[in-house]
Write an enzyme that holds these catalytic residues in place. Structure first.
Site, PDB file in Angstrom:
ATOM      1  N   CYS A 382       0.842  -1.207   0.000  1.00  0.00           N
ATOM      2  CA  CYS A 382       0.000   0.000   0.000  1.00  0.00           C
ATOM      3  C   CYS A 382       0.875   1.254   0.000  1.00  0.00           C
ATOM      4  CB  CYS A 382      -1.021  -0.048   1.123  1.00  0.00           C
ATOM      5  SG  CYS A 382      -2.456   0.963   0.715  1.00  0.00           S
ATOM      6  N   HIS A 508      -3.598  -5.049   0.028  1.00  0.00           N
ATOM      7  CA  HIS A 508      -3.020  -5.627   1.255  1.00  0.00           C
ATOM      8  C   HIS A 508      -3.177  -7.145   1.221  1.00  0.00           C
ATOM      9  CE1 HIS A 508      -2.828  -1.858   3.777  1.00  0.00           C
ATOM     10  NE2 HIS A 508      -3.673  -1.468   2.840  1.00  0.00           N
ATOM     11  N   GLU A 510      -1.865  -9.244   3.076  1.00  0.00           N
ATOM     12  CA  GLU A 510      -1.786  -9.819   4.426  1.00  0.00           C
ATOM     13  C   GLU A 510      -3.159 -10.142   5.007  1.00  0.00           C
ATOM     14  OE1 GLU A 510      -1.086  -6.727   3.586  1.00  0.00           O
ATOM     15  OE2 GLU A 510      -1.610  -5.250   5.122  1.00  0.00           O
TER      16      GLU A 510
HETATM   17  N1  GLN Z   1      -1.913   6.718   2.542  1.00  0.00           N
HETATM   18  C1  GLN Z   1      -2.016   5.939   1.348  1.00  0.00           C
HETATM   19  C2  GLN Z   1      -3.347   6.147   0.632  1.00  0.00           C
HETATM   20  O1  GLN Z   1      -4.301   6.573   1.232  1.00  0.00           O
HETATM   21  C3  GLN Z   1      -1.775   4.470   1.614  1.00  0.00           C
HETATM   22  C4  GLN Z   1      -2.772   3.848   2.540  1.00  0.00           C
HETATM   23  C5  GLN Z   1      -2.297   2.551   3.158  1.00  0.00           C
HETATM   24  O2  GLN Z   1      -1.103   2.266   3.217  1.00  0.00           O
HETATM   25  N2  GLN Z   1      -3.220   1.765   3.661  1.00  0.00           N
HETATM   26  O3  GLN Z   1      -3.464   5.848  -0.523  1.00  0.00           O
END
Ligand code: GLN
Length: 540
Positions: A382, A508, A510
């Site tokens: 992410c 994600h 995970e």
């Molecule tokens: N801050 C980033 C976004 O909003 C990544 C979010 C995250 O890592 N869950 O796109």
């Protein structure tokens, strides 16, 4: 059969592991062939934990249907291999919101709206929602907080009423703590007695007690607790600290917790749960001798629960690769070009963590520059993936200012930008791109090979995305956009194919990794890390 309801409450102190006990019981019932789900009721006023920062509440878990959920739902999925949804996590805020909406619509026909019966009825309706779908034999409901808290009272009142209405189709399991006083060299049962009295005062008689303890509780002490608490002696079970939470289902089974539950609920049962695949996992865990050392670069490294799902996914992947996981947390705020060698030089693999905001971001770039130029297996998740893109833009494409508009809204080279659909969003709660979306993978990519598939579905939680205006430039310079959403062309996966293992995912992976179904990308990453460790050992 009609759904049966098991309520799990906690007493004496918080953090005793109600989630793990609920998940372990569910795991055993599932292994007996029953259809099981677990839900968590949290007594706080936030609508969901999505707006809570990790210092308050640990990791925010995300369900396939896009609910930002309590991290216990992660345990439920990891232990049962059954996906959860929005219906599996309800807060006081959600209950009140729904009651107030009904009141505004006029549904209460002029009545005074009160905690009893209106709030408690709404809680009961939510408790039974999953059971009423006909999809489950058992619904386990964990009540957050500790008995005695003011805010959990309406939930406990709803449990009291349901226990009364459902008879043997409902059961209460209470988890308490038996402290060991070093100076007196004694285990103490009084806090448990008092906590059960508190429950009884509310009108709930627990059927089963699970005692969390650091030392073995002798039989006579368990009998004494049973007698004081009106609980059958065989229904007093201990939960002694184990090196890993994954041993808890076995420990519960050894004390017949699953049988006690089935007997008390008048269920005819035969034989034993099929725990063979689970035991296989534990066997691998026990046998593993060699270590794989992974560094996790993030800004919440002092918090045990902030990256829970990543820790567990790595742990599962290492175990299935017959290795012990040595996980090192590296504070992104302390990482610079000058100390990257010292902090990262001895690692077999590096994870760049998800996150929000500016704090610690420059450390992530320093880590990525070091990992990329030293060809260390690296996995960006992410925000970690977004940082991979930014670092590459700065140091390979030569855009020194490159950034995400999250960090610098007026940046010229906005290689990560706010998603179009997010531009009109003003409310912060529940408005990110959330939940599972499909991703099409290039067949020749490392990621497609790892999954053994060219379409996958993984969960998301973000507002910003790879800026497709730069895609050609990245690909010509070597960073390949190998995964995209087929409908929107949003870039989901980037990789550097000329490196050992350098992959970033906007999603994600995970969240979907469970004990019996570990995530293939984590497995592939850990394998690459093990190989890299071996190569280095041979060179020494
Ligand atoms: N801050 C980033 C976004 O909003 C990544 C979010 C995250 O890592 N869950 O796109």
């Amino acid at each position: 059969m009609e759904a049966k309801y098991i309520f799990v409450t906690g007493g004496v102190v918080s953090s005793l592991g109600k989630g793990i006990i609920s998940a372990s019981l569910a795991c055993l019932l599932k292994a007996r062939g029953y259809r099981v789900t677990i839900q968590k009721f949290d007594p706080y006023i936030n609508i969901d934990p999505g707006t809570l920062n990790p210092y308050e509440h640990g990791e925010c878990y995300v369900t396939v249907d896009g609910h930002e959920a309590d991290l216990d739902l992660g345990h439920y999925e990891r232990f049962t291999n059954v996906q959860t949804t929005r219906a599996n996590n309800v807060t006081t805020g959600r209950i009140y919101q729904s009651v107030i909406d009904k009141e505004r619509r006029g549904d209460y026909l002029g009545k005074t709206v009160q905690i009893i019966p209106h709030i408690t009825d709404e809680i009961k309706r939510n408790v039974k929602m999953l059971g009423n779908t006909g999809q489950y034999d058992f619904v386990i409901t964990e009540i957050g907080g500790t008995v005695g808290d003011i805010e959990s009272l309406p939930f406990l009142e709803a449990v009291r009423q349901l226990r009364w209405e459902l008879g043997t189709d409902a059961l209460c399991l209470h988890l308490t703590y038996v402290p060991y006083l070093k100076a007196a060299k004694e285990l103490k049962t009084k806090p448990t007695q008092n906590s059960v009295k508190q429950l009884q005062h509310i009108g709930i008689q627990p059927d089963i007690l699970v005692l969390r303890t650091e030392k073995d509780i002798p039989q006579d002490m368990r009998r004494k607790i049973a007698q004081f608490c009106n609980v059958a002696p065989d229904a007093v079970v201990q939960s002694i600290d184990r090196p890993t939470i994954y041993e808890v289902p076995i420990m519960m089974h050894e004390q017949h917790l699953d049988e006690i539950v089935l007997k008390k609920m008048d269920v005819d049962f035969k034989g034993q749960p099929d725990m063979a695949p689970w035991l296989e996992f534990l066997y691998k865990l026990q046998e593993a001798e060699e270590e794989v050392t992974i560094g996790l670069v993030g800004k919440y490294v002092e918090l045990q629960d902030a990256y829970k799902s990543i820790n567990e996914a790595l742990f599962q992947a290492a175990t299935y690769s017959d290795h012990k996981l040595n996980l090192k947390y590296i504070h992104s705020e302390k990482l610079t070009d000058a100390n990257a060698e010292e902090l990262l030089g001895e690692l077999d693999g590096v994870i760049i963590a998800p996150g929000f905001g500016q704090r610690g971001i420059e450390g992530k770039f320093a880590a990525l520059k070091y990992c990329r130029t030293h060809d260390i297996p690296t996995f960006g998740i992410c925000l970690g993936m977004q940082c991979m893109v930014i670092e590459f833009a700065r140091n390979v494409l030569g855009y020194a200012d490159a950034n995400s508009t999250e960090m610098n809204p007026t940046v010229q080279h906005n290689v990560i930008d706010l998603m179009e659909e997010q531009k009109s969003v003003s409310n912060m709660g529940g408005t990110m791109r959330l939940g599972a979306y499909e991703c099409a993978l290039r067949p020749e990519s490392r990621v497609a090979r790892a999954y053994g598939s060219t379409t996958v579905s993984e969960r998301h939680r973000h507002r910003f995305e790879f800026n497709n205006a730069y895609r050609d430039q990245f690909e010509r310079a070597g960073m390949q956009c190998v995964g995209e959403n087929p409908a929107t062309h949003l870039v989901e996966v980037v990789e550097l194919p000329d490196k050992r293992w350098f992959v970033g995912t906007q999603y994600h992976p995970e969240y979907s990794s469970t004990v019996l179904n570990p995530n293939p990308l984590f497995i592939d990453f850990v394998k690459a890390a093990i190989e890299y460790g071996r190569e280095r050992a041979e060179k020494k």
